[in-house]
Enzyme design. Structure first.
Site, PDB file in Angstrom:
ATOM      1  N   TYR A 168       3.791   5.917  11.364  1.00  0.00           N
ATOM      2  CA  TYR A 168       4.130   4.547  11.778  1.00  0.00           C
ATOM      3  C   TYR A 168       5.036   3.787  10.800  1.00  0.00           C
ATOM      4  O   TYR A 168       5.397   2.651  11.053  1.00  0.00           O
ATOM      5  CB  TYR A 168       2.858   3.729  12.059  1.00  0.00           C
ATOM      6  CG  TYR A 168       1.853   3.694  10.920  1.00  0.00           C
ATOM      7  CD1 TYR A 168       2.026   2.835   9.838  1.00  0.00           C
ATOM      8  CD2 TYR A 168       0.728   4.506  10.930  1.00  0.00           C
ATOM      9  CE1 TYR A 168       1.114   2.798   8.804  1.00  0.00           C
ATOM     10  CE2 TYR A 168      -0.201   4.480   9.882  1.00  0.00           C
ATOM     11  CZ  TYR A 168       0.000   3.624   8.831  1.00  0.00           C
ATOM     12  OH  TYR A 168      -0.905   3.591   7.798  1.00  0.00           O
TER      13      TYR A 168
ATOM     14  N   ARG B 164       0.870  -1.187   0.000  1.00  0.00           N
ATOM     15  CA  ARG B 164       0.000   0.000   0.000  1.00  0.00           C
ATOM     16  C   ARG B 164       0.900   1.227   0.000  1.00  0.00           C
ATOM     17  O   ARG B 164       1.521   1.548   1.011  1.00  0.00           O
ATOM     18  CB  ARG B 164      -0.926  -0.038   1.223  1.00  0.00           C
ATOM     19  CG  ARG B 164      -1.535   1.310   1.560  1.00  0.00           C
ATOM     20  CD  ARG B 164      -2.710   1.222   2.500  1.00  0.00           C
ATOM     21  NE  ARG B 164      -2.395   0.777   3.854  1.00  0.00           N
ATOM     22  CZ  ARG B 164      -1.777   1.524   4.776  1.00  0.00           C
ATOM     23  NH1 ARG B 164      -1.356   2.726   4.501  1.00  0.00           N
ATOM     24  NH2 ARG B 164      -1.561   1.029   5.991  1.00  0.00           N
TER      25      ARG B 164
ATOM     26  N   HIS C 278      -3.857   4.376   4.561  1.00  0.00           N
ATOM     27  CA  HIS C 278      -4.912   3.362   4.680  1.00  0.00           C
ATOM     28  C   HIS C 278      -6.225   3.922   4.127  1.00  0.00           C
ATOM     29  O   HIS C 278      -6.891   3.292   3.319  1.00  0.00           O
ATOM     30  CB  HIS C 278      -5.067   2.963   6.151  1.00  0.00           C
ATOM     31  CG  HIS C 278      -6.250   2.097   6.408  1.00  0.00           C
ATOM     32  ND1 HIS C 278      -6.307   0.789   5.984  1.00  0.00           N
ATOM     33  CD2 HIS C 278      -7.435   2.354   7.006  1.00  0.00           C
ATOM     34  CE1 HIS C 278      -7.486   0.280   6.327  1.00  0.00           C
ATOM     35  NE2 HIS C 278      -8.179   1.212   6.938  1.00  0.00           N
TER      36      HIS C 278
END
Ligand code: TPP
Ligand code: MG
Length: 344
Positions: A257, A244, A248
């Site tokens: 993160y 990805r 998200h």
């Protein structure tokens, strides 16, 4: 675990031979560009407050598009929230996808054999098994496919669906898009298994690991799994290794993160659109001069879909009471009346 090799077509000399016809490979490429163009547009619309929270497919185009091209329109698709590209190839216009994201009137799938995109993780896997069983009982030449993520393998529904499908040899494909992350949780914290594909072994079903950024490999693996399912050889768990590249959803900030270097390492040569584009160039199927044309066509198409979607009326809040029960139970009727009367 080395016994789970990664199936590739566009790799080194150990790769599998290509069986995808040139015209289809070109179509897959065009659809991947279309999906990326759609994604970019949807992100812009979200920033302008014209669509709600949106989950982009950036980086996962090969898995979504090529897998759906390996299906028949008679097959049942059970997508997750991110799989707009797969839905599009299966017959759902992008216009409907935007309508859904805009909260406007209109249905997502219409007559297309697709379930509504599942927001709850993996709850659609048992549904896909049910659809596959029903298709077989009715003697249809059809399978079902469920799309879900690496995080989806930690849900109880994943176990129930694979276990049942294995015992009854349901003609179903479980397509796990391992994109490295479940929001901020990396795959290494999701499971102690070395691969996700190896989980198939415990259910007595076929498992494959495929390079999910290699569109030709994804197509071939899904096609074979479909043929096996129709031949009565049961379900397949496919782990498609992809990444990805974006957030998200538009509500997420991945810089909090994960390292920028990791993201950069998946761009460029590893980008699924770049990879298929390079392959098509090398084979003389797509000339550099055609590239701009593919992009322009995609842009025009996407703009048209957005215009059509914005011309539809917004959904009336009262419609949230519909589409849940065939006959509305008294409790809901009462709530509806309260709502219409201004509510309390
Ligand atoms: C049952 C359930 N639990 C939690 C959530 C919240 N949630 C939304 S997306 C997500 C992560 C899913 O990750 P993954 O399965 O890897 O799919 P991806 O988004 O990476 O495609 C979570 C935990 C949810 N939607 N449903
Ligand atoms: Mg994931």
């Amino acid at each position: 675990m080395e016994s789970w090799p990664i199936y590739r077509v566009m790799g080194d000399e150990s790769s599998a031979p290509n069986t995808v016809p040139d015209a289809l490979a070109l179509k897959i490429y065009q659809d991947m560009v279309l999906l990326r163009t759609f994604d970019e547009k949807a992100l812009n619309l979200q920033r302008q407050g014209r669509v709600g929270t949106f989950p982009p497919s950036l980086g996962q185009e090969a898995t979504e598009i090529a897998s759906a091209h390996a299906l028949s329109k008679k097959d049942w698709m059970a997508p997750s929230y991110r799989d707009h590209g797969a839905l599009y190839v299966h017959g759902v216009p992008f216009e409907n996808v935007i309508l859904f994201a805009m909260g406007r009137a209109g249905s997502l799938a219409g007559d297309v054999r697709a379930l509504p995109s599942s927001i709850p993780i993996s709850t659609h896997l048992p549904h896909a098994v049910g659809l596959a069983m029903a298709a077989r009982m009715q003697g249809e030449e059809a399978i079902a496919i469920a799309y879900f993520g690496d995080g989806g393998t930690s849900e109880g529904d994943f176990h129930e669906a694979l276990n049942f499908a294995g015992v009854f040899k349901a003609p179903v494909i479980f397509l796990c898009q391992n994109n490295g992350w479940a929001i901020s949780i990396p795959v290494s914290r999701q499971t102690a298994s070395a691969t996700l594909a190896q989980k198939a072994e415990a259910y007595g079903i076929w498992g494959v690991r495929v390079d999910g950024n290699d569109a030709l490999a994804v197509y071939q693996v899904v096609k074979e799994a479909r043929e096996r399912a129709l031949a009565g050889q049961g379900p397949t768990l496919i782990e498609a290794l992809t990444y990805r590249l974006g957030p998200h959803t538009t509500a997420d900030d991945p810089t909090r993160y994960r390292d920028a270097e990791e993201v950069v390492s998946w761009r460029g040569d590893r980008d699924p659109i770049v990879r298929l584009g390079t392959y098509l160039h090398q084979k003389g199927i797509l000339l550099p001069a055609d590239l701009e044309k593919v992009r322009e066509t995609a842009q025009a198409w996407v703009n048209q879909a957005v215009e059509a979607a914005e011309a539809m009326p917004p959904v009336k809040p009262v419609e949230m009471f519909e589409h849940v029960y065939a006959a509305m139970p008294p409790r809901l009727v009462q709530q509806l009346q309260e709502f219409e009367g201004g509510g309390r």
